[in-house]
Design a protein around this motif. Structure first.
Motif, PDB file in Angstrom:
ATOM      1  N   ASP A   1     -15.540  52.861  -5.730  1.00 26.98           N
ATOM      2  CA  ASP A   1     -15.370  51.686  -4.939  1.00 26.98           C
ATOM      3  C   ASP A   1     -16.113  50.575  -6.220  1.00 26.98           C
ATOM      4  O   ASP A   1     -15.506  50.878  -7.195  1.00 26.98           O
ATOM      5  CB  ASP A   1     -17.268  51.689  -4.470  1.00 26.98           C
ATOM      6  N   ASP A   2     -16.139  49.210  -5.755  1.00 21.40           N
ATOM      7  CA  ASP A   2     -16.244  48.256  -6.838  1.00 21.40           C
ATOM      8  C   ASP A   2     -16.986  48.444  -7.869  1.00 21.40           C
ATOM      9  O   ASP A   2     -16.864  48.097  -9.232  1.00 21.40           O
ATOM     10  CB  ASP A   2     -16.688  46.872  -6.407  1.00 21.40           C
ATOM     11  N   GLY A   3     -18.011  49.277  -8.045  1.00 12.90           N
ATOM     12  CA  GLY A   3     -19.136  49.643  -9.022  1.00 12.90           C
ATOM     13  C   GLY A   3     -18.658  50.626  -9.913  1.00 12.90           C
ATOM     14  O   GLY A   3     -19.032  50.894 -10.919  1.00 12.90           O
ATOM     15  N   GLY A   4     -17.620  51.510  -9.409  1.00 11.47           N
ATOM     16  CA  GLY A   4     -17.215  52.671 -10.188  1.00 11.47           C
ATOM     17  C   GLY A   4     -16.981  53.798  -9.525  1.00 11.47           C
ATOM     18  O   GLY A   4     -16.711  53.823  -8.188  1.00 11.47           O
ATOM     19  N   PHE A   5     -17.011  55.144 -10.242  1.00 14.48           N
ATOM     20  CA  PHE A   5     -16.818  56.403  -9.262  1.00 14.48           C
ATOM     21  C   PHE A   5     -18.377  56.540  -9.201  1.00 14.48           C
ATOM     22  O   PHE A   5     -19.429  56.513  -9.659  1.00 14.48           O
ATOM     23  CB  PHE A   5     -16.405  57.366 -10.674  1.00 14.48           C
TER      24      PHE A   5
ATOM     25  N   PHE B   1     -20.988  58.277 -11.271  1.00 11.30           N
ATOM     26  CA  PHE B   1     -20.725  59.356 -11.672  1.00 11.30           C
ATOM     27  C   PHE B   1     -19.569  58.784 -13.095  1.00 11.30           C
ATOM     28  O   PHE B   1     -19.040  57.783 -12.711  1.00 11.30           O
ATOM     29  CB  PHE B   1     -19.801  60.245 -10.841  1.00 11.30           C
ATOM     30  N   ARG B   2     -19.635  59.567 -14.049  1.00 11.24           N
ATOM     31  CA  ARG B   2     -18.926  59.285 -15.058  1.00 11.24           C
ATOM     32  C   ARG B   2     -18.196  60.609 -15.424  1.00 11.24           C
ATOM     33  O   ARG B   2     -18.559  61.479 -15.770  1.00 11.24           O
ATOM     34  CB  ARG B   2     -19.738  58.587 -16.487  1.00 11.24           C
ATOM     35  N   LEU B   3     -16.632  60.568 -15.446  1.00  7.73           N
ATOM     36  CA  LEU B   3     -15.860  61.413 -15.885  1.00  7.73           C
ATOM     37  C   LEU B   3     -15.852  61.641 -17.301  1.00  7.73           C
ATOM     38  O   LEU B   3     -15.398  60.698 -18.033  1.00  7.73           O
ATOM     39  CB  LEU B   3     -14.550  60.912 -15.405  1.00  7.73           C
ATOM     40  N   LEU B   4     -16.242  62.668 -17.809  1.00 12.91           N
ATOM     41  CA  LEU B   4     -16.130  63.140 -19.230  1.00 12.91           C
ATOM     42  C   LEU B   4     -15.168  64.248 -19.267  1.00 12.91           C
ATOM     43  O   LEU B   4     -15.366  65.434 -18.989  1.00 12.91           O
ATOM     44  CB  LEU B   4     -17.541  63.615 -19.889  1.00 12.91           C
ATOM     45  N   SER B   5     -13.885  64.286 -19.176  1.00 18.86           N
ATOM     46  CA  SER B   5     -12.921  65.127 -19.317  1.00 18.86           C
ATOM     47  C   SER B   5     -12.042  65.338 -20.272  1.00 18.86           C
ATOM     48  O   SER B   5     -12.104  64.592 -21.440  1.00 18.86           O
ATOM     49  CB  SER B   5     -11.933  64.529 -18.061  1.00 18.86           C
TER      50      SER B   5
ATOM     51  N   GLY C   1     -19.560  51.786 -20.724  1.00 17.91           N
ATOM     52  CA  GLY C   1     -19.558  52.146 -19.376  1.00 17.91           C
ATOM     53  C   GLY C   1     -18.363  52.956 -18.856  1.00 17.91           C
ATOM     54  O   GLY C   1     -18.431  53.714 -17.472  1.00 17.91           O
ATOM     55  N   ALA C   2     -17.181  53.050 -19.459  1.00 18.95           N
ATOM     56  CA  ALA C   2     -15.923  53.697 -18.984  1.00 18.95           C
ATOM     57  C   ALA C   2     -15.962  55.314 -19.012  1.00 18.95           C
ATOM     58  O   ALA C   2     -16.731  55.805 -19.705  1.00 18.95           O
ATOM     59  CB  ALA C   2     -14.922  53.208 -19.904  1.00 18.95           C
TER      60      ALA C   2
END
Length: 583
Positions: free
Chosen positions: A7-11, A18-22, A264-265
């Motif tokens: 959504d506009d706010g992120g994952f 949620f932040r993807l740490l991949s 915040g990415a």
């Protein structure tokens, strides 16, 4: 498994931020018996997700053959990721780049004259659609929407560096959807290519390794709302034959990661664990000069080629801990390695002599390409009879990629694509002399317009300006060495020869094959193709996964194209040698 929402706010995962740490971990570059170990170490570094490409050329080596077993058992890899509590970003192509042979596009596509890869050419799109209908149905249970680990799937790969045909990307996205893919889709491009490579309604992501704030700002300018993701955060690089081993300072890379996460990415490390281009699977680049990639895909990553933590593992783990929970406990220990010096290779067989046992010759008026022969990797042996004795000039219109030239079985020279070599002068001793050209595919180009990279001798062959006719083209894919008639020899023969020896082990562990004193060729242990070696470097050892070995007797075969070690011995050592570094 929870479902990824954008959504506009992120994952979000099931409505929670949620932040993807991949991290990148290519199942096809790692022995399957080691998948679980690598995935566990990903979680221990603090990752919640792993990313992998899917190599079309391995899964569908022929139009009518599709395989997903053994080292290509992607469902098994996804099961192990889920068991480790990891999500997955899946990048099915069709084009993957990845410094992989042909960018993952199968060689048989190039058997079709005039085909235009990565376009809306009906020949290409028909093949892609067929590939997706074979690949995707077995993977649908692994989508997060069905309770599996796959959160999202990529459309194509860095397409903006190749073209700007939105309709092409729309076709691919539509094909994914028609096959049942209902997780979010995304594209990835370098910041300068975002306008060309993105697709309306599909999440855009950016690839970079430095200037995180600046590059994320470019992504935000292109995509005003939604999450920011670096789908390839370059923390190392690949090596090419004749270059240096490329490394990147761990502290500097960690500072870049900190800068990225502070915005915040989300991030996907390229690579978390690089692995190996086993066999003949390395790719190449061609920006006016052909540059083949080495066997190792170590990538100076947090896990090295043997799966051992590097300084980057610790440095990145400490940065990640500032932003997300990291599993407690020490950094994993390095795995055990074995050493065995001076393994003798006492049996030999000449490649030219045993070629008829390795492939059937095809007669034609002109040399046939590998693709016309239905061949993916390896060598082609071209032969013709010369009409008259005397001094001559041999000219090859195109060399793809390295031609060893023989006259009545005796070497007269080498022509290399990399050095833009096309002509060779020699003297024909008699009427009826046999001209042989052993041509090696050193890796199909994996990036840019050069991906239309047909191998062998695609052009004319001239002798004193007149085109030679009446050829045999013999494919030598070397997928099996069982037919080679090895025999004991007292001295090391010169020229292209297979050399075989055995060694005994009480127990197995990872090791590194060193071929000091050898020149160029390939190596196998217990039938497993380790990859290419070349004295020009930088790589000076080949990684041997422990699962390839066995307690008791083991067999090693080395194909040496030029001059073998005088004593015909090789070493198994506990350390690798990727060559001098480029700072």
């Amino acid at each position: 498994m929870p479902v990824l929402q954008i959504d506009d706010g992120g994952f979000r995962l099931d409505s929670e931020p949620f932040r993807l740490l991949s991290g990148g971990l290519h199942y096809f570059r790692v022995h399957p018996a080691q998948w679980a170990d690598r995935l566990h170490k990903a979680r221990l570094m603090g990752l919640n997700t792993v990313e992998t490409y899917v190599p079309w050329n391995l899964h569908q080596p022929r139009p009518d053959l599709f395989r997903m077993n053994d080292g290509l058992d992607l469902p098994a890899f996804l099961d192990l990721a889920a068991a480790e509590g990891l999500h997955v970003l899946l990048r099915p192509g069709p084009y993957i780049c990845a410094e992989w042979e042909g960018g993952g596009l199968p060689s048989w596509l190039l058997a079709q004259r005039g085909i235009r890869l990565r376009t809306r050419d009906p020949l290409f799109l028909s093949a892609v659609d067929d590939y997706f209908t074979r690949l995707l149905p077995p993977l649908l249970p692994y989508l997060a929407t069905r309770g599996g680990p796959v959160l999202a799937m990529q459309v194509e790969n860095e397409y903006g560096a190749c073209g700007d045909d939105t309709a092409y990307l729309e076709h691919l996205a539509g094909s994914l959807r028609r096959c049942g893919v209902d997780v979010p889709l995304f594209t990835c491009d370098q910041p300068a290519d975002l306008e060309r490579g993105t697709l309306p309604g599909v999440l855009a992501t950016a690839n970079f390794g430095t200037r995180s704030t600046q590059n994320l700002a470019a992504l935000r300018a292109h995509q005003p709302n939604g999450p920011l993701l670096s789908a390839e955060f370059w923390i190392g690089w690949f090596d090419r034959w004749g270059g240096h081993h490329v490394v990147r300072d761990p502290d500097q890379a960690a500072r870049e990661l900190d800068e990225l996460l502070a915005t915040g990415a989300s991030v996907n490390f390229y690579m978390f664990h690089g692995g190996t281009n086993f066999g003949f699977t390395n790719g190449a680049n061609d920006k006016h000069t052909y540059r083949p990639t080495v066997t190792s895909y170590d990538y100076d990553a947090p896990l090295d080629e043997a799966g051992d933590p590097t300084e980057k593992f610790t440095a990145f783990r400490e940065v990640i801990a500032k932003y997300a929970p990291v599993p407690a406990g020490p950094v994993p220990a390095r795995s055990a390695k074995l050493a065995l010096p001076s393994v003798p290779l006492t049996e030999s067989a000449g490649l030219l002599d045993c070629a008829p046992a390795l492939g059937d010759a095809v007669e034609s008026s002109h040399p046939l390409t590998m693709e016309q022969l239905g061949q993916d990797f390896g060598f082609v042996l071209y032969e013709t009879v010369l009409p008259a004795p005397g001094p001559v000039l041999l000219e090859l219109e195109q060399v793809r990629d390295r031609a060893q030239v023989f006259l009545d079985g005796q070497p007269v020279g080498v022509l290399e694509r990399e050095n833009h070599e096309h002509a060779l002068a020699f003297t024909v001793p008699r009427s009826g002399s046999v001209l042989s050209l052993l041509v090696e595919n050193q890796g199909r180009v994996n990036y840019g317009p050069g991906i239309h990279d047909r191998k062998g001798l695609p052009g004319k062959v001239l002798l004193d300006g007149t085109e030679l006719a009446g050829w045999t083209s013999r494919p030598l894919p070397l997928t099996s060495l069982d037919a080679i008639p090895f025999a004991g020899t007292a001295t090391a023969p010169s020229g292209p020869h297979f050399h075989r020896g055995t060694f005994e082990l009480a127990e197995v562990a990872d090791t590194f094959l060193h071929l000091d004193g050898w020149t160029k060729g390939n190596a196998w242990i217990n039938g497993f193709a380790l990859g290419r070696y070349w004295s020009r470097g930088p790589q000076r050892s080949l990684y041997v996964p422990g699962p390839v070995l066995r307690a008791g007797t083991n067999e090693i075969v080395v194909l040496e194209l030029h001059s073998a070690h005088r004593a015909r011995t090789v070493d198994l050592r506990t350390t690798h040698d990727l060559g001098p570094t480029e700072e």
